[in-house]
Design a protein around this motif. Structure first.
Motif, PDB file in Angstrom:
ATOM      1  N   GLU A 124       0.851  -1.195   0.000  1.00 10.89           N
ATOM      2  CA  GLU A 124       0.000   0.000   0.000  1.00 10.89           C
ATOM      3  C   GLU A 124       0.883   1.241   0.000  1.00 10.89           C
ATOM      4  N   PRO A 125       0.660   2.178  -0.941  1.00  9.95           N
ATOM      5  CA  PRO A 125       1.487   3.388  -1.014  1.00  9.95           C
ATOM      6  C   PRO A 125       1.250   4.302   0.187  1.00  9.95           C
ATOM      7  N   TYR A 126       2.281   5.038   0.547  1.00  7.07           N
ATOM      8  CA  TYR A 126       2.159   6.057   1.590  1.00  7.07           C
ATOM      9  C   TYR A 126       3.275   7.074   1.393  1.00  7.07           C
ATOM     10  N   CYS A 217       7.218   8.958  -1.959  1.00  5.87           N
ATOM     11  CA  CYS A 217       6.101   8.020  -1.959  1.00  5.87           C
ATOM     12  C   CYS A 217       6.705   6.626  -1.878  1.00  5.87           C
ATOM     13  N   CYS A 218       6.247   5.844  -0.915  1.00  3.96           N
ATOM     14  CA  CYS A 218       6.916   4.577  -0.589  1.00  3.96           C
ATOM     15  C   CYS A 218       5.923   3.422  -0.589  1.00  3.96           C
ATOM     16  N   MET A 219       6.495   2.226  -0.646  1.00  2.66           N
ATOM     17  CA  MET A 219       5.676   1.019  -0.546  1.00  2.66           C
ATOM     18  C   MET A 219       6.547  -0.134  -0.062  1.00  2.66           C
ATOM     19  N   TYR A 220       6.083  -0.822   0.966  1.00  2.41           N
ATOM     20  CA  TYR A 220       6.736  -2.052   1.393  1.00  2.41           C
ATOM     21  C   TYR A 220       6.216  -3.213   0.548  1.00  2.41           C
ATOM     22  N   LEU A 235       2.636   2.202  -7.543  1.00  8.02           N
ATOM     23  CA  LEU A 235       3.130   3.381  -6.834  1.00  8.02           C
ATOM     24  C   LEU A 235       3.070   4.619  -7.727  1.00  8.02           C
ATOM     25  N   LEU A 236       3.462   4.476  -8.984  1.00  6.23           N
ATOM     26  CA  LEU A 236       3.441   5.606  -9.913  1.00  6.23           C
ATOM     27  C   LEU A 236       2.015   6.071 -10.194  1.00  6.23           C
ATOM     28  N   ALA A 237       1.091   5.130 -10.276  1.00  7.16           N
ATOM     29  CA  ALA A 237      -0.314   5.499 -10.483  1.00  7.16           C
ATOM     30  C   ALA A 237      -0.838   6.273  -9.278  1.00  7.16           C
ATOM     31  N   ILE A 274      10.217   6.631  -3.947  1.00  9.64           N
ATOM     32  CA  ILE A 274      10.321   7.545  -5.085  1.00  9.64           C
ATOM     33  C   ILE A 274      10.226   8.984  -4.565  1.00  9.64           C
ATOM     34  N   PRO A 275      11.286   9.773  -4.685  1.00 10.05           N
ATOM     35  CA  PRO A 275      11.180  11.195  -4.324  1.00 10.05           C
ATOM     36  C   PRO A 275      10.146  11.875  -5.225  1.00 10.05           C
TER      37      PRO A 275
END
Length: 279
Positions: A124-126, A217-220, A235-237, A274-275
């Motif tokens: 899940e992105p955060y 923007c990160c994701m495990y 993540l990009l979306a 991703i910065p």
């Protein structure tokens, strides 16, 4: 023989808080022999030997080998003893320095683990702020992301390069996805190993780069660094949906190496970062 003038093995051992077996062993190797051994094999020590054994046990606490202790006791040469103790101090100082470095590596690994939010759901992105970081990067000579063996060899080359500066890769490693690749094939271009801030390698190695502090923007996810295409697309979306765009190269970081997840063994716990900046 007046037995009252002597100490038995048990008495001598009790006096020095050691075992009878230790005294018998010292007798066997010639380090500390009893004053008298009678015809039945019983050992007796004189009271004058108490201080000799005390010195032997003191030298043993200094981690001196028994053969060195034996030489000190037998030669009774003060200058020789001083030289041996000075050499031992150098050995101890080197061990202390090694332990301090080891503790530093433990602290660095704990620092890496402190960055993990175990309450954040996987896949899940955060968004989160990420501080400035430095890493040593080795580019691929060709696209090897699909070749796990070649990728591991490249990782080890980066580890060796870091090791040439007397550093241990305790802060994590991964692959770099260039900013332009985030708009095309999502392929990584380099492996990297984080290096501690303030390390000489940052100034002296042309392979070391520094990423400025940024909102990311990160994701495990569980898998392998470089096996990230599906997670990257998601993540990009999400970034686009929230009105952001990639501002720099992305990192795919291995946080925990070889873990078990939902029945899978030997997968890595990774973090895509991703910065970002506002469009």
């Amino acid at each position: 023989m007046d037995k009252g003038e002597y100490l038995t093995v048990s008495q001598m051992a009790k006096l020095h808080h050691i075992s009878r077996q230790t005294l018998i062993y010292y007798d066997h190797i010639g380090l500390f022999r009893p004053q008298i051994t009678d015809d039945k094999g019983y050992r007796y020590y004189s009271y004058l030997q108490v201080n000799v054994l005390k010195e032997i046990l003191f030298l043993k606490k200094l981690n001196l080998p028994l053969e060195v202790i034996s030489k000190i006791v037998k030669d009774q040469d003060p200058q020789e003893a001083v030289g041996i103790l000075k050499d031992q101090r150098k050995i101890i100082d080197a061990e202390i320095e090694k332990l301090i470095r080891t503790r530093k590596y433990v602290d660095e690994r704990l620092l890496l683990y402190d960055t993990i939010d175990f309450n954040q759901p996987v896949d899940e992105p955060y968004f989160r702020h990420v501080d400035e970081r430095s890493f040593l990067a080795l580019p691929f000579e060709e696209d090897i992301c699909g070749n796990e063996d070649e990728l591991q060899v490249r990782f080890m080359a980066a580890v060796d390069e870091v090791g040439s500066y007397d550093l241990v890769p305790s802060l994590g490693f991964g692959v770099i996805i260039p900013k332009q690749a985030l708009q095309t094939d999502l392929k990584a271009s380099s492996v990297f190993v984080f290096v501690p801030e303030g390390s000489p390698i940052i100034k002296h190695s042309p392979l070391v780069h520094t990423l400025p502090a940024a909102e990311c923007c990160c994701m495990y996810y569980y898998g392998r660094p470089s096996h990230h295409q599906n997670q990257l697309r998601s993540l990009l979306a999400y970034i686009d949906e929230k009105g952001y765009a990639a501002a720099n190269d992305a990192l795919d970081i291995c946080l925990l190496d070889h873990v078990k997840y939902q029945g899978q063994k030997d997968v890595d716990f990774c973090s895509l970062q991703i910065p970002v900046q506002r469009k």
